[in-house]
Design a protein around this motif. Structure first.
Motif, PDB file in Angstrom:
ATOM      1  N   THR A 302       0.825  -1.204   0.000  1.00  0.00           N
ATOM      2  CA  THR A 302       0.000   0.000   0.000  1.00  0.00           C
ATOM      3  C   THR A 302       0.862   1.258   0.000  1.00  0.00           C
ATOM      4  N   SER A 347       6.927   4.055   4.221  1.00  0.00           N
ATOM      5  CA  SER A 347       6.732   2.817   4.975  1.00  0.00           C
ATOM      6  C   SER A 347       5.977   3.099   6.267  1.00  0.00           C
ATOM      7  N   GLN A 348       4.904   2.389   6.474  1.00  0.00           N
ATOM      8  CA  GLN A 348       4.176   2.522   7.743  1.00  0.00           C
ATOM      9  C   GLN A 348       5.078   2.077   8.884  1.00  0.00           C
ATOM     10  N   SER A 349       5.563   0.843   8.788  1.00  0.00           N
ATOM     11  CA  SER A 349       6.316   0.249   9.901  1.00  0.00           C
ATOM     12  C   SER A 349       7.732   0.790  10.015  1.00  0.00           C
ATOM     13  N   THR A 352      10.197  -2.628   6.823  1.00  0.00           N
ATOM     14  CA  THR A 352      10.061  -3.538   5.691  1.00  0.00           C
ATOM     15  C   THR A 352      11.441  -3.825   5.081  1.00  0.00           C
ATOM     16  N   VAL A 398      -4.052  -5.509   9.561  1.00  0.00           N
ATOM     17  CA  VAL A 398      -2.962  -5.835   8.628  1.00  0.00           C
ATOM     18  C   VAL A 398      -3.110  -5.044   7.327  1.00  0.00           C
TER      19      VAL A 398
HETATM   20  C1  G6P Z   1       2.610  -5.520   4.244  1.00  0.00           C
HETATM   21  C2  G6P Z   1       1.335  -4.946   4.815  1.00  0.00           C
HETATM   22  C3  G6P Z   1       0.840  -3.798   3.952  1.00  0.00           C
HETATM   23  C4  G6P Z   1       1.927  -2.752   3.778  1.00  0.00           C
HETATM   24  C5  G6P Z   1       3.237  -3.371   3.260  1.00  0.00           C
HETATM   25  C6  G6P Z   1       4.380  -2.390   3.358  1.00  0.00           C
HETATM   26  O1  G6P Z   1       2.341  -6.145   3.044  1.00  0.00           O
HETATM   27  O2  G6P Z   1       0.331  -5.938   4.906  1.00  0.00           O
HETATM   28  O3  G6P Z   1      -0.306  -3.198   4.552  1.00  0.00           O
HETATM   29  O4  G6P Z   1       1.486  -1.790   2.868  1.00  0.00           O
HETATM   30  O5  G6P Z   1       3.597  -4.496   4.060  1.00  0.00           O
HETATM   31  O6  G6P Z   1       4.624  -2.132   4.712  1.00  0.00           O
HETATM   32  P1  G6P Z   1       5.267  -0.813   5.272  1.00  0.00           P
HETATM   33  O7  G6P Z   1       5.290  -1.014   6.760  1.00  0.00           O
HETATM   34  O8  G6P Z   1       6.637  -0.703   4.672  1.00  0.00           O
HETATM   35  O9  G6P Z   1       4.386   0.317   4.869  1.00  0.00           O
END
Ligand code: G6P
Length: 609
Positions: A302, A347-349, A352, A398
Motif C-alpha cells: 500500500t 513505509s508505515q512500519s 520492511t 494488517v
Molecule cells: C505488508 C502490509 C501492507 C503494507 C506493506 C508495506 O504487506 O500488509 O499493509 O502496505 O507491508 O509495509 P510498510 O510497513 O513498509 O508500509
C-alpha cells in the motif's frame, strides 16, 4: 517477520508473554509458543499451531510458572506452520525465538548433523539453537556461545535465548530486524517493538545493528558487533504510541478507517501553517528541492501505491522527474542514480526489509535519503537523512488504511513545498493548495457517510469471484489500492488497471457478473474514463461508479451503483476516494466472514525479503 518477546521477571511470566504476543500478532499469526524455566522440569515449552488462542488453551491445560521466559508469534518462512516448526526451538541446554531468516542454515545444519546434533524441525531457526548448544557443549558460557554463533550466521534476524540453569539471564541480538529492551522495576523485558512492552514499561532502549545484549533482572549489558560493551540511550515512549484498543468497533480496520479524519488532521497540522497558508517543513532539510535532478520513490504494498500518487503530484506540481519502483525490484536492479537525487522511502512500519535494503543501497550511491514513516523509532526512520512522520498512530489491522491516507497527506504537502522551491508554484498557488488541504479532514469525514450504501453494495460483492478496478491519472493508484485491499481481506480476486489499458486485455474479462469499480472524480480526465465505462457497458458489464455530483450527472452510463463523493479540488481526490474502496473491501470481507484484521498468510510488518 514474526514477533519475539522475553521477560526476566519476579512473578510467573507465561501469561505476560502471551499478553505481549497479542500485541505482536500483527507480525504474523501462523503459530505461537513460549518457553520458561520451571522449577521441576527446567527448560519447558508450550507451542501451538494457528492463532494465539490455541496457545492460551494449551497453557490453561498445562500452566507454566517460571519467572523467566521467551515467546514468539510466527509468520512461516521455512517449514509449514505446524507445532513442530513453531518457536521456541530448543535443545536440552538452550531455547531460541527468532524473527528473520538465517540464509546459511543449510550449510550450518549439515555441519551440525555431521557432528551428531539432532534436529527436530524444518526451520532455519533451529540451527541457531543447535549451534549455541554445540558451543555450550565445548565449555563456552552462554554469552560467548551466543557471540561465537552470531559471527557464523548470515541473514537478517532478531533472536532471544533462554538457557538451562541460568534463571537470571536472557540474551538477545539484532541484525536487520528490530528489537527493543525495556527497563521495569526489578524486571527486564525485550520485544520486537515497544508496543509489545507497553503494559510493562515505557522506558526502552532500541538496539542498533549488530548489537547483542545480556539481560538480567537488574539491567542489561549491551555489546556491539565487535563484542565491545556499549551504551544505548533509554528513552521514554509516549503513552499515545500505545493506544491499541478497538474501542467500540468490531475490527481494528473499521476503527482505523473511521479515525482518518482525525489522524489526517494531526498529520497535516505538522506540515501546514494554515494561518499563513504555507507548507511548513523542518527548517534545515539536508537537500534543496530546487537542485534535485530526480526523485526516486521506493516502497512496498500500500505504501507503494501512496508513492505512485506522489509521482503524479511531484511531476505535476513541482515538475520534478520521478522514478518509482517496488522495493523488492529496485534493490536488485541496481538502477543508476543521478548525482543530485533524492530517494524517498514510504513505509508505515519503517521495518520492511526490501525498503530498508533499498535505503541502504541509495545511501551507498550517495543519494539524499528521506522517509515517510509512521513508526519514528523504526530502522528506516533512524537510517534516513530526514524523516517526514505520518501521525496515524498505531495501525493494527494488517490491511493498511489510515497510514495510507496519512502518507498521501504528507506527499501532497511535500509536492507543494517542492513546487514552491522549484519556482513552479507561485505563492498564490501554494495558498490555494494549502487551503484545499485544510479542507481535507472535513471531506474525509463526509466520505464516510456513504458507508451504508457501500455496505449494501458489499453484500453483492461478496458473491462474486472477481472484481476489476479502473482509474486514470492519480485515480489509477487508487484503483490498484482498491483491488489490493479487496483481495487482502476478502480473498476475492481483484485487479486494478489504468482505465486506458482496458482495451489492451482486461476488456476480455467483462461479463454480466464481474463488477467493474470505476474511480472517476469529475477532473480533466473524466471524459476519457467515461469512454472506457461505455466500452464496459456496451459489453453488458456491471459498473460501480465512484464519482462526485458533477460526474454522476455527466456519466451518461447505466451503473449498478453510483457512489457520490463530495466536490473537491483535484489534489484531494486520491485521498478522499481511498475511503470508499477501503470500506467496500472491509464490508465485503465482513460479509464473507474472513478474519479482517489478520487475513490469512499476511503479516503487517514484513521483515523478510
Ligand atoms: C505488508 C502490509 C501492507 C503494507 C506493506 C508495506 O504487506 O500488509 O499493509 O502496505 O507491508 O509495509 P510498510 O510497513 O513498509 O508500509
Amino acid at each position: 517477520m514474526c514477533g519475539i518477546i522475553g521477560i526476566v521477571g519476579r512473578e510467573p511470566v507465561a501469561g505476560h508473554l502471551v499478553d505481549a504476543l497479542k500485541r505482536l500478532e500483527y507480525r504474523g499469526y501462523d503459530s505461537a509458543g513460549v518457553a520458561t524455566l520451571e522449577a521441576e522440569t527446567g527448560l519447558t515449552r508450550r507451542r501451538a499451531e494457528g492463532k494465539l488462542r490455541n496457545l492460551e488453551i494449551k497453557l490453561a491445560a498445562a500452566p507454566l510458572s517460571g519467572l523467566i521466559g521467551i515467546g514468539h508469534t510466527r509468520w512461516a518462512t521455512h517449514g509449514a506452520p505446524t507445532e513442530a516448526n513453531a518457536h521456541p526451538h530448543a535443545t536440552s541446554r538452550v531455547a531460541v525465538v527468532h524473527n528473520g531468516i538465517i540464509e546459511n542454515f543449510r550449510e550450518l545444519r549439515a555441519e551440525l548433523e555431521a557432528k551428531g546434533q539432532h534436529f527436530a524441525s524444518e526451520t532455519d531457526t533451529e540451527v541457531v539453537a543447535q549451534l549455541v548448544d554445540w558451543y555450550l557443549q565445548q565449555g563456552e558460557t552462554p554469552a560467548t556461545a551466543v557471540a561465537t554463533t552470531l559471527k557464523r550466521l548470515t541473514g537478517a534476524f532478531a533472536l532471544a535465548f533462554l538457557f538451562t540453569d541460568h534463571d537470571d539471564l536472557v540474551i538477545d541480538a539484532r541484525r536487520g530486524s528490530p528489537l527493543a529492551v525495556g527497563w521495569g522495576d526489578g524486571e527486564m523485558y525485550l520485544g520486537s517493538d515497544a508496543i509489545a512492552l507497553a503494559p510493562f514499561t515505557d522506558r526502552v532502549a532500541y538496539l542498533e545493528e549488530g548489537d547483542w545484549v545480556e539481560i538480567t533482572r537488574t539491567g542489561a549489558t549491551v555489546h556491539d558487533e565487535t563484542d565491545a560493551v556499549v551504551e544505548r540511550p533509554i528513552v521514554t515512549v509516549s503513552a499515545t504510541a500505545f493506544q491499541v484498543d478497538r474501542g467500540n468497533y468490531r475490527h481494528f480496520m473499521a476503527k482505523e478507517i473511521h479515525e482518518q479524519p482525525e489522524v489526517i488532521g494531526h498529520t497535516l497540522a505538522r506540515y501546514l501553517d494554515l494561518s499563513a497558508s504555507t507548507v511548513r517543513l523542518p527548517p534545515a532539510l539536508p537537500f534543496d528541492w530546487a537542485k534535485l535532478d530526480r526523485l526516486s520513490i521506493v516502497a512496498c504494498g500500500t505504501a507503494y501505491y501512496a508513492g505512485l500518487v506522489g509521482k503524479y503530484w511531484f511531476e505535476r506540481y513541482a515538475r520534478l522527474p520521478v522514478e518509482i519502483d517496488v522495493a523488492s525490484e529496485f534493490r536488485y536492479r541496481e538502477p543508476p542514480l543521478p548525482k543530485n537525487g533524492l530517494a524517498l522511502f514510504v513505509s508505515q512500519s519503517g521495518e520492511t526489509a526490501d525498503t530498508l535494503a533499498s535505503l541502504r543501497f541509495c545511501k551507498a550511491q550517495g543519494q539524499h535519503t528521506a522517509a515517510i514513516v509512521n513508526v519514528t523509532t523504526s530502522t528506516i526512520a533512524r537510517e534516513s537523512d530526514v524523516i517526514f512522520p505520518t501521525l496515524a498512530g498505531p495501525e493494527i489491522g494488517v490491511a493498511s488504511t489510515k497510514a495510507f491516507t496519512c502518507q498521501l497527506s504528507v506527499l501532497a504537502s511535500l509536492a507543494i513545498a517542492a513546487g514552491r522551491a522549484r519556482g513552479v508554484l507561485s505563492a498564490e498557488d501554494e495558498k490555494r493548495l494549502v487551503g484545499a488541504l485544510g479542507e481535507l479532514p472535513g471531506l474525509v469525514l463526509r466520505a464516510l457517510r456513504v458507508e451504508p450504501k457501500i455496505e449494501r453494495l458489499a453484500r453483492e460483492t461478496a458473491k462474486v469471484a472477481d472484481v476489476l478496478y479502473l482509474g486514470r491519472g492519480s485515480s489509477y493508484p487508487i484503483a490498484l489500492e482498491g483491488a489490493l485491499k479487496l483481495k487482502e481481506i476478502s480473498y476475492i480476486h481483484a485487479e486494478g488497471y489504468a482505465a486506458g489499458e482496458l482495451k489492451h486485455g482486461p476488456i476480455a474479462l467483462i461479463d454480466e457478473v464481474m463488477p467493474v469499480v470505476v474511480i472517476a472524480p469529475h477532473d480533466p480526465l473524466f471524459e476519457k474514463t467515461v469512454s472506457n465505462m461505455q466500452e464496459v457497458a456496451a459489453r453488458g458489464g456491471r459498473i460501480v461508479l465512484v464519482t462526485d455530483e458533477k460526474g454522476a450527472g455527466a456519466a451518461s452510463v447505466a451503473t449498478l451503483e453510483t457512489i457520490v463523493m463530495p466536490d473537491m479540488p483535484d489534489l484531494l481526490a486520491p485521498i478522499v476516494y481511498a475511503l470508499p474502496v477501503q470500506m467496500l473491501a472491509y464490508h465485503t470481507a465482513v460479509f464473507m466472514g474472513t478474519d479482517v484484521d489478520q487475513p490469512r498468510n499476511l503479516a503487517k510488518s514484513v521483515t523478510v525479503e
